[in-house]
Each structure stands twice: as structure tokens, then as C-alpha cells.
Scaffold this active site. Structure first.
Site, PDB file in Angstrom:
ATOM      1  N   GLU B  50       6.714   5.760 -10.065  1.00 23.89           N
ATOM      2  CA  GLU B  50       6.992   4.448 -10.663  1.00 23.89           C
ATOM      3  C   GLU B  50       8.482   4.263 -10.937  1.00 23.89           C
ATOM      4  O   GLU B  50       9.078   3.238 -10.589  1.00 23.89           O
ATOM      5  CB  GLU B  50       6.224   4.287 -11.980  1.00 23.89           C
ATOM      6  N   ASN B  54      11.107   1.767  -8.959  1.00 18.29           N
ATOM      7  CA  ASN B  54      11.845   0.713  -9.660  1.00 18.29           C
ATOM      8  C   ASN B  54      13.332   0.731  -9.308  1.00 18.29           C
ATOM      9  O   ASN B  54      13.952  -0.325  -9.170  1.00 18.29           O
ATOM     10  CB  ASN B  54      11.652   0.832 -11.169  1.00 18.29           C
ATOM     11  N   ARG B 108       3.999  -7.102  -6.503  1.00 20.11           N
ATOM     12  CA  ARG B 108       4.239  -6.143  -7.578  1.00 20.11           C
ATOM     13  C   ARG B 108       3.270  -6.460  -8.718  1.00 20.11           C
ATOM     14  O   ARG B 108       3.063  -7.622  -9.060  1.00 20.11           O
ATOM     15  CB  ARG B 108       5.687  -6.221  -8.102  1.00 20.11           C
TER      16      ARG B 108
END
Ligand SMILES: Nc1ncnc2c1ncn2[C@@H]1O[C@H](COP(=O)(O)OP(=O)(O)O)[C@@H](O)[C@H]1O
Ligand SMILES: [Mg+2]
Lengths: 111, 144
Positions: B50, B54, B108
Site C-alpha cells: 500500500e 502510494n 482506486r
């Protein structure tokens, strides 16, 4: 091959495989969406039996396909997510949107 | 009180999406010396995935920049993972961390920070707009 797809026009089954992250999700999305065009598909089955990893990019993949199949007034079924994948899915509450089968229905012969 | 780590690794990689898999596997392999369960390893891999994603998707966008990962192991079987970028930064961190909040468009989910939060024991985000973002996560490996 990250996934195989079966379709009879009304039911599309996507056998996903490997790791679903942002890098891999792009081609999976394109392959599934190519089958959902036209609006006749009423049931999308996403089979996670061979998926070994998924992060929130996988949630995006499932949610995006869910929105499309709902637009067709159809249903989304999710098959055989591993405990890890189910844990990720629950963060998004996917178990409330899709029908989740914890065991694999007999797999049809792939072309 | 600052505790000293008993082991450390640093990894620098470019923000190319193909590196997402490498980053999570490398961190998990380093943490494996604490003998985590399959579930704990899965949690670490997911949280790292994650944070690194990002950096690639949000921090650098259409450009390519460096991602710095530091993993520290502490005596109490605590794993600290720091993931830093020199990208666009976050204007409002509290808002960015809200479930479902995303600036990334329809594909997303806006649940990356929620995943990091629920798969680790602590999550801290520091960001300066225009300068970059540092995400620090800690996970304690249970003794079996
Ligand atoms: N490293 C980063 N640099 C800049 N912005 C970020 C970074 N990480 C997160 N963000 C911002 O926080 C939002 C929420 O992130 P996240 O919860 O992972 O959801 P998603 O990645 O699906 O958008 C992102 O849409 C983005 O606006
Ligand atoms: Mg994210």
C-alpha cells in the site's frame, strides 16, 4: 497468463491468478471489461482460487467491476478467496456487495 | 526513550510499478528472521504494498523518483518500516487517511491507509506539500 476468461454472453467467469496489486490490476481490468461491454452480462464470477496476494488495488478492481455489473442489473460472485484475501475484502465490506463462495464450484473445461 | 534496533536494512528503488512486488517481498524476507506466521507475513506484505503503491501512484504521478525504505528490527520482535518519498506531499493528512478518500479516480478504492492501519500495530504519516511524505508502520511479531 494472469487470468483466463470464460463467457457464454450472460455469464462471465474470470479465473484470476498470481498477485493482484496496482501493477497487475491494469491488464486484469482490461481483460474483464472487454467481456462486460454491451450490457448483456448478468453474472460476473471472479475466481480467486489461484490468487496468492491482493492489496487495496484488488479492492478497486472488484469494486469497479461490481459497479458495471450492477449497471447491467446483474450480480457479482467471488469464489474461493484465501484467508488473507478475505481479510482485505472485508475492509471494503465486499462481502456485503458480492456473493462469496468459499469453495470452488467444479471448474469447467477451459478453451 | 529511543530504543536501538538490533538489525536494519535499507532499500532504495525507483517508483516504477513493477517494483511493487519486489518491495513487499524484500521487506517480508527481512522480517522473516522473527519467525512470523503466514498471516503476519501477509499483513506486512500488504501494508508495504500500500505505502509503496502510494509513492508510485500519488507522490510521483507521471514522473519517476526514488522511494526509500528502512526496516528496523527491535529486540521485542517489533518491526518498524519507514517508507519515504520526495514527491508532491499531502496537503491534509487527516483527510487523506479517511476511509474511501482518494484523489486517484475510479479504480482506486481510497482504502490504502485503512489497510495499513488494520494490518499493522501503528501507523504514522508525516508529509510536507511539495517536499514529500514519510509513512512509518510498526508491527509486533507474536512469540509462538
Ligand atoms: N505518498 C503519497 N504522496 C502523495 N499523496 C498521497 C500519498 N499517499 C497517499 N496520498 C493521498 O492520500 C489518498 C488516500 O490514499 P489511500 O488510502 O492509499 O487510497 P488510494 O491510493 O486508493 O487513493 C490518495 O488518493 C492521495 O491523495
Ligand atoms: Mg493507496
Amino acid at each position: 497468463m494472469p487470468l483466463q476468461i470464460q463467457s457464454d454472453g450472460q455469464t462471465v467467469t474470470a479465473y484470476l491468478a498470481g498477485e493482484i496489486d496496482h501493477h497487475e490490476a491494469v491488464s486484469m481490468r482490461q481483460a474483464i471489461d472487454a467481456q462486460l461491454m454491451g450490457g448483456d452480462v448478468k453474472l460476473l464470477v471472479m475466481d480467486f482460487t489461484d490468487v496468492t496476494f491482493m492489496d487495496s488495488s484488488g479492492i478497486g478492481l472488484v469494486m469497479g467491476r461490481y459497479r458495471q455489473i450492477r449497471y447491467n442489473e446483474g450480480e457479482l460472485h467471488i469464489v474461493n478467496p484465501s484467508p488473507h484475501i478475505y481479510k482485505v475484502m472485508r475492509i471494503a465490506g465486499l462481502e456485503r456487495l458480492a456473493v462469496i463462495h468459499k469453495t470452488t464450484p467444479a471448474r469447467r473445461e477451459l478453451p | 526513550m529511543m530504543q536501538k534496533s538490533v538489525n536494519q536494512t535499507k532499500i532504495t528503488l525507483l517508483s516504477r510499478s513493477v517494483n511493487e512486488g519486489y518491495a513487499r517481498v524484500a521487506v517480508a524476507a527481512f522480517a522473516a528472521q522473527f519467525d512470523p506466521t503466514v498471516e503476519e507475513l501477509g499483513d506486512i506484505k500488504t501494508a508495504v504494498s500500500e505505502a509503496v503503491t502510494n509513492c508510485i501512484v500519488h507522490a510521483y504521478g507521471n514522473t519517476i523518483g526514488p522511494i526509500y525504505i528502512t526496516v528496523d528490527l527491535f529486540e521485542d520482535k517489533r518491526v518498524r518500516i519507514k517508507i519515504r518519498d520526495k514527491g508532491c506531499g499531502i496537503e491534509n493528512v487527516a483527510k487523506a487517511m479517511e476511509p474511501l478518500y482518494t484523489t486517484g479516480g475510479a479504480e482506486r478504492s481510497g482504502l490504502g491507509f485503512s489497510v495499513m492501519q488494520s494490518f499493522t500495530d501503528s501507523l504514522r504519516v508525516r508529509s510536507t506539500p511539495g517536499k514529500g511524505t514519510t509513512v512509518t508502520m510498526e508491527k509486533v511479531i507474536k512469540t509462538r
